[in-house]
Scaffold this active site. Structure first.
Site, mmCIF file in Angstrom:
data_model
loop_
_atom_site.group_PDB
_atom_site.id
_atom_site.type_symbol
_atom_site.label_atom_id
_atom_site.label_comp_id
_atom_site.label_asym_id
_atom_site.label_seq_id
_atom_site.Cartn_x
_atom_site.Cartn_y
_atom_site.Cartn_z
ATOM 1 N N SER A 68 46.771 48.317 47.665
ATOM 2 C CA SER A 68 45.500 48.990 47.348
ATOM 3 C C SER A 68 45.123 50.108 48.306
ATOM 4 O O SER A 68 44.244 50.907 47.985
ATOM 5 C CB SER A 68 44.363 47.977 47.385
ATOM 6 O OG SER A 68 44.034 47.595 46.095
ATOM 7 N N LYS A 71 44.982 53.571 47.061
ATOM 8 C CA LYS A 71 43.834 54.088 46.283
ATOM 9 C C LYS A 71 43.048 55.131 47.074
ATOM 10 O O LYS A 71 42.433 56.030 46.506
ATOM 11 C CB LYS A 71 42.913 52.917 45.901
ATOM 12 C CG LYS A 71 43.585 51.881 44.998
ATOM 13 C CD LYS A 71 42.743 50.616 44.883
ATOM 14 C CE LYS A 71 43.413 49.578 43.993
ATOM 15 N NZ LYS A 71 42.696 48.284 43.988
ATOM 16 N N TYR A 193 50.665 53.876 38.524
ATOM 17 C CA TYR A 193 49.792 53.049 39.371
ATOM 18 C C TYR A 193 50.609 52.008 40.152
ATOM 19 O O TYR A 193 50.422 51.822 41.356
ATOM 20 C CB TYR A 193 48.713 52.378 38.505
ATOM 21 C CG TYR A 193 47.897 51.375 39.277
ATOM 22 C CD1 TYR A 193 46.944 51.780 40.210
ATOM 23 C CD2 TYR A 193 48.091 50.000 39.098
ATOM 24 C CE1 TYR A 193 46.215 50.846 40.947
ATOM 25 C CE2 TYR A 193 47.373 49.069 39.834
ATOM 26 C CZ TYR A 193 46.434 49.503 40.749
ATOM 27 O OH TYR A 193 45.720 48.578 41.481
ATOM 28 N N TYR A 245 36.489 45.032 48.755
ATOM 29 C CA TYR A 245 36.123 44.197 47.596
ATOM 30 C C TYR A 245 34.819 43.445 47.877
ATOM 31 O O TYR A 245 33.930 43.970 48.518
ATOM 32 C CB TYR A 245 37.266 43.242 47.236
ATOM 33 C CG TYR A 245 38.567 43.972 47.062
ATOM 34 C CD1 TYR A 245 38.647 45.055 46.195
ATOM 35 C CD2 TYR A 245 39.693 43.616 47.777
ATOM 36 C CE1 TYR A 245 39.835 45.739 46.035
ATOM 37 C CE2 TYR A 245 40.889 44.292 47.615
ATOM 38 C CZ TYR A 245 40.946 45.356 46.746
ATOM 39 O OH TYR A 245 42.103 46.037 46.587
ATOM 40 N N VAL A 263 46.657 44.081 49.225
ATOM 41 C CA VAL A 263 47.180 42.711 49.168
ATOM 42 C C VAL A 263 48.559 42.560 49.826
ATOM 43 O O VAL A 263 49.068 41.456 49.921
ATOM 44 C CB VAL A 263 47.211 42.135 47.730
ATOM 45 C CG1 VAL A 263 45.820 41.965 47.161
ATOM 46 C CG2 VAL A 263 48.093 42.954 46.820
HETATM 47 N N1 GLU Z 1 48.916 46.414 43.176
HETATM 48 C C1 GLU Z 1 47.814 45.490 43.347
HETATM 49 C C2 GLU Z 1 47.215 45.209 42.019
HETATM 50 O O1 GLU Z 1 47.127 46.112 41.235
HETATM 51 C C3 GLU Z 1 46.807 46.110 44.272
HETATM 52 C C4 GLU Z 1 45.727 45.161 44.621
HETATM 53 C C5 GLU Z 1 45.338 45.183 46.069
HETATM 54 O O2 GLU Z 1 46.077 45.567 46.944
HETATM 55 O O3 GLU Z 1 44.209 44.748 46.348
HETATM 56 O O4 GLU Z 1 46.834 44.120 41.707
#
Ligand code: GLU
Length: 309
Positions: A68, A71, A193, A245, A263
């Site tokens: 993530s 992003k 993505y 989050y 994650v």
């Molecule tokens: N590739 C993970 C997903 O789309 C990213 C989530 C994350 O790192 O929080 O679920």
């Protein structure tokens, strides 16, 4: 303690010692099988000051999956486009729900709460895809430019693993498409993505890549203004309110820095005008944030007295 008297290397050594009791208390992400097999006791941390000094500890040069945290870099790219109206398609509020939650999206007519939950990031990647050919390569090139490391590449095993288990992300994209908030063909968009999330990085690279947020939008690695001062300020505000989050309040309380987690177990944080800091340890807490990494950052701001507050 003023920053001039901070012994960053000494602080990192103390932290490495003090986080030991926290290993084994979290759990690697297992919904992406390729992440479940990374040794849980890995720990690295890197600091990069705006003056150009670097301090590393532990596995700070080991590669891990950016997930993530990517992003943040797609958002930087999209904000760099002239006249793009991202905020009619993505909100700027904390979600208070899990990173991959579907519930809120239905209530809020396909407009994700912020660019750092999965749904919001998929919209940001959709905007990027609508403005560029070969989006995946463009995302990788941008990251390599900011990290200064050409070996930051897509881990094909992780990308495939995400693809094969990406049911929730496909559901999010389809739900948003039903509200007309996705334009690209969904399989192509998800492919981009998943590939952005499967980029590999190290703490050392990540701390360098985040420097524009500590340097008013300027990258001392790329020798280039990446963002306007205003957009750097805005992204930092979004990180503080939405970067972790639904643990974002506790993280602001305990750490006090704008940050983004992934994650894969990475977290990157900045103190504007001072430094960027990246930490990695794969075992996650119940919110999907690195348990040892969060503790390490709490120790770091507590020991140095350096935070935005
Ligand atoms: N590739 C993970 C997903 O789309 C990213 C989530 C994350 O790192 O929080 O679920």
């Amino acid at each position: 303690m003023t920053e001039y008297s901070v012994d960053y290397q000494g602080v990192l050594e103390e932290i490495q010692d003090e986080v030991r009791p926290f290993f084994g208390k979290g759990k690697n992400a297992d919904y992406i099988p390729a992440l479940a097999i990374v040794p849980g006791n890995k720990f690295g941390m890197a600091i990069h000051t705006v003056e150009g000094e670097e301090f590393l500890i532990g596995d700070a040069r080991d590669d891990f999956s950016i997930q993530s945290i990517s992003k943040l870099f797609t958002l930087m790219q999209v904000l760099g486009f002239e006249g793009v109206d991202i905020w009619s398609r993505v909100g700027r509020e904390p979600s208070g729900t899990a990173f991959n939650s579907l519930v809120q999206l239905e209530y809020e007519k396909g407009i994700p709460r912020n660019p750092f939950i999965n749904a919001g990031a998929i919209v940001v990647t959709d905007i990027l895809a609508s403005r560029s050919a070969d989006t995946s390569r463009r995302i990788g090139d941008f990251y390599r430019m900011l990290s200064g490391n050409l070996s930051n590449r897509v881990d094909e095993t992780v990308a495939l693993s995400e693809q094969e288990h990406g049911y929730r992300n496909a559901a999010l994209a389809n739900l948003m498409r039903s509200f007309d908030n996705i334009q690209s063909p969904i399989p192509d968009l998800l492919d981009v993505y998943f590939r952005q999330c499967a980029l590999t990085t190290s703490c050392a690279d990540l701390a360098k890549a985040a420097l524009p947020l500590a340097c008013g939008g300027y990258s001392p690695i790329a020798h280039k203004q990446i963002l306007t001062v205003r957009d750097a300020k805005r992204i930092n505000a979004l990180l503080l309110t939405c970067g972790l989050y639904d643990a974002v309040g506790s993280f602001a309380y305990t750490v006090g820095l704008p940050a983004k987690s992934g994650v894969g177990g990475g977290i990157v944080a900045v103190l504007p005008d001072h430094f960027s800091v990246a930490v990695w340890s794969p075992e996650l807490d119940s919110y999907g944030n690195s348990l040892v990494g969060s503790k390490a950052l709490e120790l770091f701001t507590t020991k140095t007295g350096l935070s935005i507050f």
